[in-house]
Write an enzyme that holds these catalytic residues in place. Structure first.
Site, PDB file in Angstrom:
ATOM      1  N   ASP A  94       0.857  -1.169   0.144  1.00  0.00           N
ATOM      2  CA  ASP A  94       0.027  -0.042  -0.146  1.00  0.00           C
ATOM      3  C   ASP A  94       0.747   1.262  -0.043  1.00  0.00           C
ATOM      4  O   ASP A  94       2.224   1.254   0.202  1.00  0.00           O
ATOM      5  CB  ASP A  94      -0.914  -0.051   1.215  1.00  0.00           C
ATOM      6  CG  ASP A  94      -0.263  -0.473   2.528  1.00  0.00           C
ATOM      7  OD1 ASP A  94       0.865   0.043   2.620  1.00  0.00           O
ATOM      8  OD2 ASP A  94      -0.951  -1.274   3.350  1.00  0.00           O
ATOM      9  N   ASP A  96       1.399   5.197   1.571  1.00  0.00           N
ATOM     10  CA  ASP A  96       1.344   5.982   2.621  1.00  0.00           C
ATOM     11  C   ASP A  96       1.968   7.383   2.386  1.00  0.00           C
ATOM     12  O   ASP A  96       2.773   7.472   1.651  1.00  0.00           O
ATOM     13  CB  ASP A  96       1.775   5.452   3.872  1.00  0.00           C
ATOM     14  CG  ASP A  96       1.009   4.109   4.432  1.00  0.00           C
ATOM     15  OD1 ASP A  96       0.096   4.055   4.085  1.00  0.00           O
ATOM     16  OD2 ASP A  96       1.752   3.435   5.031  1.00  0.00           O
ATOM     17  N   ASP A 175       9.879   3.840  13.107  1.00  0.00           N
ATOM     18  CA  ASP A 175      10.636   2.696  13.741  1.00  0.00           C
ATOM     19  C   ASP A 175      11.942   2.436  13.147  1.00  0.00           C
ATOM     20  O   ASP A 175      13.015   2.582  13.804  1.00  0.00           O
ATOM     21  CB  ASP A 175       9.631   1.253  13.715  1.00  0.00           C
ATOM     22  CG  ASP A 175       9.001   0.909  12.470  1.00  0.00           C
ATOM     23  OD1 ASP A 175       9.361   1.623  11.308  1.00  0.00           O
ATOM     24  OD2 ASP A 175       8.394   0.086  12.250  1.00  0.00           O
TER      25      ASP A 175
HETATM   26  P1  ATP Z   1       4.283  -3.202   5.171  1.00  0.00           P
HETATM   27  O1  ATP Z   1       4.976  -3.511   3.821  1.00  0.00           O
HETATM   28  O2  ATP Z   1       3.974  -4.331   5.878  1.00  0.00           O
HETATM   29  O3  ATP Z   1       3.045  -2.337   5.010  1.00  0.00           O
HETATM   30  P2  ATP Z   1       5.259  -0.785   6.433  1.00  0.00           P
HETATM   31  O4  ATP Z   1       6.559  -0.411   6.778  1.00  0.00           O
HETATM   32  O5  ATP Z   1       4.487   0.053   5.258  1.00  0.00           O
HETATM   33  O6  ATP Z   1       5.484  -2.448   5.901  1.00  0.00           O
HETATM   34  P3  ATP Z   1       2.982  -0.052   8.041  1.00  0.00           P
HETATM   35  O7  ATP Z   1       2.566  -0.841   9.279  1.00  0.00           O
HETATM   36  O8  ATP Z   1       2.267  -0.111   6.935  1.00  0.00           O
HETATM   37  O9  ATP Z   1       4.306  -0.849   7.737  1.00  0.00           O
HETATM   38  O10 ATP Z   1       3.415   1.156   8.600  1.00  0.00           O
HETATM   39  C1  ATP Z   1       3.813   2.003   7.639  1.00  0.00           C
HETATM   40  C2  ATP Z   1       4.966   3.211   8.375  1.00  0.00           C
HETATM   41  O11 ATP Z   1       4.744   3.535   9.397  1.00  0.00           O
HETATM   42  C3  ATP Z   1       6.147   2.336   8.576  1.00  0.00           C
HETATM   43  O12 ATP Z   1       6.917   2.304   7.537  1.00  0.00           O
HETATM   44  C4  ATP Z   1       6.723   3.110   9.702  1.00  0.00           C
HETATM   45  O13 ATP Z   1       7.623   4.352   9.042  1.00  0.00           O
HETATM   46  C5  ATP Z   1       5.579   3.563  10.359  1.00  0.00           C
HETATM   47  N1  ATP Z   1       5.400   2.841  11.546  1.00  0.00           N
HETATM   48  C6  ATP Z   1       4.562   1.839  11.579  1.00  0.00           C
HETATM   49  N2  ATP Z   1       4.369   1.089  12.850  1.00  0.00           N
HETATM   50  C7  ATP Z   1       5.114   1.852  13.525  1.00  0.00           C
HETATM   51  C8  ATP Z   1       5.592   1.718  14.953  1.00  0.00           C
HETATM   52  N3  ATP Z   1       5.244   0.698  15.717  1.00  0.00           N
HETATM   53  N4  ATP Z   1       6.476   2.383  15.481  1.00  0.00           N
HETATM   54  C9  ATP Z   1       7.037   3.382  14.680  1.00  0.00           C
HETATM   55  N5  ATP Z   1       6.742   3.605  13.486  1.00  0.00           N
HETATM   56  C10 ATP Z   1       6.000   3.033  12.984  1.00  0.00           C
HETATM   57 MG    MG Z   2       2.573  -0.181   4.642  1.00  0.00          MG
END
Ligand code: ATP
Ligand code: MG
Length: 486
Positions: A94, A96, A175
């Protein structure tokens, strides 16, 4: 006149050269960001020709959102997992967006949007089935200690952190360094505050800031570390890895519904086997599935291969299905993960004199209820787990009169898959799995012959068991006790 123009050209060129030399000298002098980049963020802009992120792989709708925000004078970037995945030539799940527009301002700009706010206030912009999540830059909570907007639990966990900030603040509260990259739609550059690009190049997962503090703030970050390590085949940086084994207990404070969601991401994203192995290695499996972890440790001590094999086989099958874009249900995984503790408890109950059927039913209920204290299991899935387990005995038994109705049972397919999995993991089910595979492949006539053959086999087995005794017809309930279920 000629010499006057030449002099001006020489001065301008000289000026440009001096400016260029100064700029590069400053760049060379600039210190590299430390691990605790939060204290000293360094902004690096990587121009389009120096990074592999191509607009062609970005969702048109995500580009529309950032372009629209930019055209209204706001800053807006693609951020997080999508930039990381594009850098690695993977398909983002997705997209963001992070912006300096407030949620209300974003909401006003997009008619097809809605404000949502469970933990944070966000805007979802909807384009048919695609949703672009837009978040306003948020700040580190420490900078706002004492303010009403940021709360911590006694263990340091952030309870609420809806505090707006600058783009730098926003990067620092993310994170991992590789999750803190921003894609600018105006000049197609990537903005990096934490040396995330270097970590992408070396395949390193590095928590931003002090790892122990950041794990205390949100223990789910440990699970995210495992998830990304498995998905991206990355290695955790030593400081990021080191505290994990000691802090797994912090997961016990996380709401069970959030852990359920996280488990689906961990085990149903196509890298379940590797993720499971890492969870066990880093002692994070026990706080999620204590009863299963106990069974696995016992199995290891007794050199029992079946218990881990069933879990691994179920994860392998899930990984395969995810890669083939076929649907997967959490019920199937939970059925496999909790099968061994359920069987153990059922055996204990039977040893106490409880008949098999009530023993299995009671064990199923107890094991599911206990698991829900750690990770919730929505009711529709826990019901399905019970159906899958309940049907095992009947599928093994293969009562000729019930074959038809079993095949019409709404959970037949899941239960059959589970039966095959048990066979694959080494349980001796007297060929029941293969029999059910065959009967689904033949036509009506073939099915009739198979059932008839089964009836005569059962009759001859009965006759062998009781020579000379005429069998008395006895009405049996469909849920007859089954010895093959243990
Ligand atoms: P995925 O490919 O699984 O979607 P993602 O990195 O995009 O991985 P998401 O859960 O969609 O993970 O979160 C989007 C962004 O928000 C992350 O890349 C990170 O920058 C931030 N984020 C998400 N969860 C946390 C957390 N628990 N603490 C700090 N930052 C977070
Ligand atoms: Mg994501």
């Amino acid at each position: 006149m000629f010499s006057y123009t030449t002099a001006i050209v020489v001065i301008v060129l000289g000026g440009i050269l001096i400016f260029w030399l100064m700029r590069n000298r400053n760049k060379a002098k600039r210190p590299q960001p430390t691990v605790d980049a939060r204290n000293d963020p360094q902004k690096t802009v990587i121009p389009r020709d120096k990074h592999p992120v191509s607009r062609r792989n970005i969702s048109d709708n995500a580009l529309k959102v950032i372009n629209r925000l930019n055209s209204q004078g706001y800053e807006a970037y693609l951020v997080g997992g999508c930039v990381r995945d594009l850098y690695l030539d993977l398909h983002p799940k997705d997209f963001d967006v992070a912006t300096n527009a407030s949620p209300e301002e974003v909401r006003k700009l997009f008619r097809n949007s809605r404000l949502i706010g469970r933990r944070f206030k966000l805007v979802h912009v909807l384009f048919g089935r695609e949703m672009i999540e837009v978040a306003t830059f948020r700040a580190q909570h420490e900078q706002h200690h004492g303010q009403d907007k940021s709360h911590h639990s006694e263990s340091g966990r952030i309870l609420r952190d809806n505090v707006y900030g600058t783009m730098e603040d926003d990067a620092m509260r993310r994170d991992f360094t590789v999750n803190a990259l921003y894609y600018d739609g105006r000049d197609f550059s990537v903005v990096d505050f934490c040396n995330g690009v270097d970590d992408i190049r070396t395949g390193t997962l590095r928590l931003i800031g002090d790892p122990v503090t950041r794990y205390h703030e949100d223990p789910v970050r440990m699970l995210r570390a495992i998830r990304f390590a498995a998905k991206l085949n990355f290695t955790m940086a030593p400081e990021t890895e080191q505290p994990v084994r000691e802090l797994g207990h912090l997961l016990r404070d996380i709401p069970s519904a959030r852990l359920f969601d996280e488990i689906l991401k961990l085990l149903q994203s196509g890298h379940g086997v590797r993720t499971f192995e890492l969870l066990r290695e880093y002692q994070l499996f026990a706080p999620l599935f204590p009863a299963t972890d106990h069974s696995l440790n016992e199995a290891l001590a007794q050199q029992d291969q079946q218990t881990p094999a069933l879990i691994i086989e179920s994860l392998k099958s899930t990984d395969r299905r995810v890669k083939q874009h076929r649907p997967v249900t959490p019920a199937f995984l939970f059925a496999a993960l909790l099968w061994s503790p359920m069987k153990r408890l059922a055996q204990e109950l039977m040893d106490q004199g409880i008949p098999p059927i009530p023993a299995f039913q009671q064990a199923a209920m107890t094991v599911i209820t206990n698991q829900c204290h750690h990770t919730s299991i929505p009711r529709r899935f826990s019901m399905m787990v019970r159906d899958i387990w309940d049907l095992q005995a009947r599928l093994e038994r293969r009562q000729p009169k019930l074959i038809e109705s079993l095949m019409e049972h709404p959970k037949f397919r899941a239960a059959y898959d589970f039966l095959v999995l048990r066979e694959q993991s080494g349980e001796n089910l007297s060929g029941a799995g293969q029999w059910w595979t065959d009967i689904q492949e033949v036509d009506d006539h073939g099915r009739f012959s198979m059932v008839r053959e089964l009836s005569s086999q059962i009759a001859s087995q009965g006759a062998q068991k009781k020579p000379g005794i005429k069998r008395r017809r006895r009405r049996r309930k469909p849920h007859s006790p089954d010895s093959g279920n243990d």
